[in-house]
Design a protein around this motif. Structure first.
Motif, PDB file in Angstrom:
ATOM      1  N   ALA A  69     -14.023  -3.200 -10.793  1.00  0.00           N
ATOM      2  CA  ALA A  69     -13.141  -2.113 -10.342  1.00  0.00           C
ATOM      3  C   ALA A  69     -12.766  -2.283  -8.874  1.00  0.00           C
ATOM      4  O   ALA A  69     -11.606  -2.070  -8.479  1.00  0.00           O
ATOM      5  N   ALA A  70     -13.737  -2.673  -8.035  1.00  0.00           N
ATOM      6  CA  ALA A  70     -13.461  -2.864  -6.610  1.00  0.00           C
ATOM      7  C   ALA A  70     -12.466  -4.004  -6.397  1.00  0.00           C
ATOM      8  O   ALA A  70     -11.549  -3.902  -5.566  1.00  0.00           O
ATOM      9  N   LEU A  71     -12.638  -5.090  -7.139  1.00  0.00           N
ATOM     10  CA  LEU A  71     -11.711  -6.219  -7.018  1.00  0.00           C
ATOM     11  C   LEU A  71     -10.314  -5.846  -7.506  1.00  0.00           C
ATOM     12  O   LEU A  71      -9.303  -6.271  -6.939  1.00  0.00           O
ATOM     13  N   GLN A  72     -10.241  -5.048  -8.575  1.00  0.00           N
ATOM     14  CA  GLN A  72      -8.928  -4.623  -9.087  1.00  0.00           C
ATOM     15  C   GLN A  72      -8.190  -3.780  -8.047  1.00  0.00           C
ATOM     16  O   GLN A  72      -6.977  -3.925  -7.859  1.00  0.00           O
ATOM     17  N   GLU A 123      -3.579  -3.370   4.263  1.00  0.00           N
ATOM     18  CA  GLU A 123      -4.942  -3.862   4.074  1.00  0.00           C
ATOM     19  C   GLU A 123      -5.739  -2.942   3.166  1.00  0.00           C
ATOM     20  O   GLU A 123      -5.567  -1.716   3.197  1.00  0.00           O
ATOM     21  N   ALA A 124      -6.582  -3.544   2.351  1.00  0.00           N
ATOM     22  CA  ALA A 124      -7.526  -2.789   1.510  1.00  0.00           C
ATOM     23  C   ALA A 124      -8.933  -3.273   1.821  1.00  0.00           C
ATOM     24  O   ALA A 124      -9.167  -4.471   1.995  1.00  0.00           O
ATOM     25  N   VAL A 125      -9.875  -2.320   1.903  1.00  0.00           N
ATOM     26  CA  VAL A 125     -11.281  -2.663   2.118  1.00  0.00           C
ATOM     27  C   VAL A 125     -12.120  -1.903   1.097  1.00  0.00           C
ATOM     28  O   VAL A 125     -12.028  -0.675   0.992  1.00  0.00           O
ATOM     29  N   VAL A 167      -8.644 -12.800  -1.519  1.00  0.00           N
ATOM     30  CA  VAL A 167      -9.491 -11.716  -1.009  1.00  0.00           C
ATOM     31  C   VAL A 167     -10.662 -12.344  -0.266  1.00  0.00           C
ATOM     32  O   VAL A 167     -11.120 -13.439  -0.601  1.00  0.00           O
ATOM     33  N   ARG A 168     -11.145 -11.645   0.765  1.00  0.00           N
ATOM     34  CA  ARG A 168     -12.328 -12.099   1.490  1.00  0.00           C
ATOM     35  C   ARG A 168     -13.543 -11.335   1.000  1.00  0.00           C
ATOM     36  O   ARG A 168     -13.492 -10.114   0.828  1.00  0.00           O
ATOM     37  N   MET A 169     -14.617 -12.065   0.766  1.00  0.00           N
ATOM     38  CA  MET A 169     -15.904 -11.466   0.409  1.00  0.00           C
ATOM     39  C   MET A 169     -16.795 -11.601   1.646  1.00  0.00           C
ATOM     40  O   MET A 169     -17.182 -12.714   2.021  1.00  0.00           O
ATOM     41  N   VAL A 189     -12.105  -7.574   1.202  1.00  0.00           N
ATOM     42  CA  VAL A 189     -10.982  -7.280   2.078  1.00  0.00           C
ATOM     43  C   VAL A 189      -9.755  -8.048   1.603  1.00  0.00           C
ATOM     44  O   VAL A 189      -9.821  -9.242   1.329  1.00  0.00           O
ATOM     45  N   SER A 190      -8.630  -7.339   1.504  1.00  0.00           N
ATOM     46  CA  SER A 190      -7.368  -7.992   1.139  1.00  0.00           C
ATOM     47  C   SER A 190      -6.262  -7.490   2.054  1.00  0.00           C
ATOM     48  O   SER A 190      -6.331  -6.385   2.592  1.00  0.00           O
ATOM     49  N   SER A 191      -5.225  -8.316   2.231  1.00  0.00           N
ATOM     50  CA  SER A 191      -4.079  -7.912   3.033  1.00  0.00           C
ATOM     51  C   SER A 191      -2.856  -8.647   2.514  1.00  0.00           C
ATOM     52  O   SER A 191      -2.961  -9.550   1.680  1.00  0.00           O
TER      53      SER A 191
END
Length: 369
Positions: free
Chosen positions: A268-271, A304-306, A284-286, A296-298
């Motif tokens: 769910a977090a990755l989605q 940006e999403a965290v 995405v960064r882990m 973290v994605s941008s």
């Protein structure tokens, strides 16, 4: 000439079993057709694209004369789908035209001679035979098929490696960026060790058709062909001729850092993080630190999403990037509640496994972000 008098469902069900492999556009017009054979009370439908052939037979079709013709598979399927569920359907053949009648509806379709229809022959001679439950094979396919390449110049990657070796059946798929491995136990050991690379289209068709039950799936591997028999269906496929990469060298053996995740919250977090990745750049960064995982994605718009998850991790901090699609694929195709993630450093591949289960492994390469 009366060919068949039956119900809509009795004809549509076997037609849908074979019509999935029929190409919409083909250089040979007859390959857009399905072969219909009536012999006694047995009705046989067969479709092929020259690489794959599917045949299904059903009994209890009384009346009508013995004959064989080919007719447009998609058109016949669309007609039957559009008819009421309980419709009585009559097929008659007259002057190279097949007429489909149901109630007050009537459709006249062009046919081509059955004698011109190409067929794959069932291989004979030396062959390796094995039988597995349909459910086992179907679930094993689901665990690895998403890692197959698509239209890769390395043609042997556009398929799935099947290995029957003693008491184990293994499947491996890779596109060069990730690799999935799954194994299952064979009730009857197979000798000698046999390898086959199934084409992508064959793999997807088997995944669609196999039932989620313990009914038997008979597999015959001979020369450059494989035969799969299950229920009323016989599927014959040519195999990909090539040397599959040595998957054992790709699977990491000694990654020192291990984290156990609950699969559903991680998925769910990755989605959610994937929503703000770029369409072309799905990174995405882990970011691992003491007791915490940040995802973290941008994107190009500097959005940006965290996402942050609590994890049992007490090692050196780690920052590693992945293609989020590769992570979503594996988590969506596993059913276990927990997964284990093994790392080495930010430049090394990661290994995803299942707790206490050596029969599944997934390797994913990192990406620079």
């Amino acid at each position: 000439m009366l060919l068949l008098n039956t119900t809509r469902d009795a004809l549509l069900a076997p037609l849908q079993s074979v019509a999935g492999i029929v190409e919409k556009r083909h250089t040979l017009p007859i390959l857009s057709n399905v072969l219909i054979e009536k012999q006694g009370e047995t009705l046989t439908l067969l479709a092929t694209d020259i690489e794959i052939q599917i045949r299904t037979a059903s009994a209890g079709h009384q009346g009508g004369e013995d004959t064989a013709i080919t007719v447009g598979a998609r058109k016949l399927q669309d007609i039957l789908r559009a008819l009421p569920d309980s419709a009585e359907v009559t097929l008659t053949l007259d002057d190279k035209r097949l007429t489909v009648k149901a109630g007050r509806s009537r459709f006249a379709l062009q046919t081509l001679p059955a004698a011109d229809y190409p067929r794959l022959n069932v291989p004979d001679g030396d062959a390796v035979r094995l039988t597995v439950p349909q459910r086992t094979f179907k679930r094993q396919l689901a665990q690895v098929a998403y890692s197959m390449a698509q239209q890769d110049i390395r043609y042997y990657l556009n398929g799935l490696l099947v290995i029957a070796d003693g008491g184990e059946l293994r499947m491996v798929a890779t596109d060069g960026h990730r690799l999935a491995y799954a194994a299952s136990t064979l009730e009857t050991p197979v000798e000698p060790r046999t390898e086959a690379i199934l084409p992508r289209k064959t793999v997807l068709e088997l995944a669609r058709q196999l039932a989620d039950n313990d009914d038997p799936l008979e597999i015959v591997l001979a020369g450059n062909q494989a035969v799969f028999r299950f229920g009323a269906i016989e599927l014959i496929s040519k195999l990909i001729d090539g040397k599959f990469p040595d998957y054992e060298r790709v699977i990491p053996q000694n990654h020192p850092r291990l984290i156990a995740f609950d699969r559903v919250p991680l998925l769910a977090a990755l989605q959610r993080a994937a929503i703000l990745t770029s369409d072309k750049f799905r990174g995405v960064r882990m970011v691992l630190s003491d007791g915490s995982l940040k995802i973290v994605s941008s994107n190009a718009e500097q959005e940006e999403a965290v996402e942050e998850l609590e994890v049992d991790y007490h090692d050196v901090p780690l920052d590693i990037g992945f293609n989020v699609t590769y992570l979503l694929d594996v988590l969506n195709n596993l059913s276990s509640e927990q997964v284990e993630w093994r790392f080495n450093d930010g430049n090394s591949s990661a290994l995803i496994t299942l707790p206490g289960n050596e029969q599944f492994k997934y390797v994913v390469m990192p990406m620079r972000i």
